[in-house]
Design a protein around this motif. Structure first.
Motif, PDB file in Angstrom:
ATOM      1  N   ASP A   1      41.975  38.449  33.830  1.00  0.00           N
ATOM      2  CA  ASP A   1      40.685  38.742  34.457  1.00  0.00           C
ATOM      3  C   ASP A   1      40.281  37.757  35.544  1.00  0.00           C
ATOM      4  O   ASP A   1      39.330  38.015  36.278  1.00  0.00           O
ATOM      5  CB  ASP A   1      39.576  38.786  33.397  1.00  0.00           C
ATOM      6  N   ASN A   2      40.965  36.629  35.662  1.00  0.00           N
ATOM      7  CA  ASN A   2      40.569  35.593  36.614  1.00  0.00           C
ATOM      8  C   ASN A   2      41.239  35.841  37.967  1.00  0.00           C
ATOM      9  O   ASN A   2      42.459  35.716  38.092  1.00  0.00           O
ATOM     10  CB  ASN A   2      40.958  34.214  36.082  1.00  0.00           C
ATOM     11  N   PRO A   3      40.448  36.157  38.995  1.00  0.00           N
ATOM     12  CA  PRO A   3      41.041  36.432  40.307  1.00  0.00           C
ATOM     13  C   PRO A   3      41.729  35.209  40.925  1.00  0.00           C
ATOM     14  O   PRO A   3      42.567  35.354  41.811  1.00  0.00           O
ATOM     15  CB  PRO A   3      39.848  36.875  41.164  1.00  0.00           C
ATOM     16  N   ASN A   4      41.409  34.008  40.461  1.00  0.00           N
ATOM     17  CA  ASN A   4      42.048  32.803  40.989  1.00  0.00           C
ATOM     18  C   ASN A   4      43.474  32.615  40.468  1.00  0.00           C
ATOM     19  O   ASN A   4      44.221  31.805  41.001  1.00  0.00           O
ATOM     20  CB  ASN A   4      41.219  31.560  40.647  1.00  0.00           C
ATOM     21  N   VAL A   5      43.843  33.340  39.436  1.00  0.00           N
ATOM     22  CA  VAL A   5      45.194  33.210  38.876  1.00  0.00           C
ATOM     23  C   VAL A   5      46.177  33.930  39.792  1.00  0.00           C
ATOM     24  O   VAL A   5      47.104  33.334  40.306  1.00  0.00           O
ATOM     25  CB  VAL A   5      45.252  33.760  37.435  1.00  0.00           C
TER      26      VAL A   5
END
Length: 134
Positions: A34-38
């Motif tokens: 869910d983390n767009p930074n990943v």
């Protein structure tokens, strides 16, 4: 991803030592997914596992996914090495606060999952001898 079927904690028991570890692993995968930074292969791997399209055992044996994990760990290590002493102290404090928050959340989730099994109170049965004399 929310409209897709998602695996449950039990589906990770082939790689987890116990149900608690399976729960934490699923939560970690959800965070990655869910983390767009990943982004990239690491996020793809988490999404694939959570959807059930690939098993966790297969994911950890997939070179592209493990390379992405290794790359991310190297980035984290380099960032830690580049911190000043003051930044390290601030990071430790933030981590301690985050850890406490996570433990409290885990305890709350565990209580909700396990339910009130140990605290069930039943009322005395009526109409079975002893209570009223006529």
């Amino acid at each position: 991803m929310d409209n897709e079927r998602q695996i449950q904690d039990e589906d990770l028991m082939d790689v987890a030592a116990d149900p608690e570890q399976a729960h934490r692993l699923r939560k970690a995968l959800k965070t990655l997914a869910d983390n767009p930074n990943v982004g990239g292969k690491l996020q793809e791997m988490a999404q694939e596992v959570l959807s059930g399209r690939i098993g966790m055992k297969d994911a950890i044996q997939t070179p592209g996914y493990m390379d992405a994990l290794g790359d991310r760990m190297s980035q984290i290590r380099r960032a830690a090495e580049d911190q000043t002493q003051a930044e390290r102290e601030a990071s430790r404090e933030q981590f301690a606060a985050w850890t406490k928050q996570q433990e409290e959340q885990e305890e709350k989730e565990r209580a909700e999952r396990d339910g009130p099994t140990g605290n069930i109170v039943s009322s005395p049965r009526r109409g079975r001898g002893g209570g009223h004399r006529g």
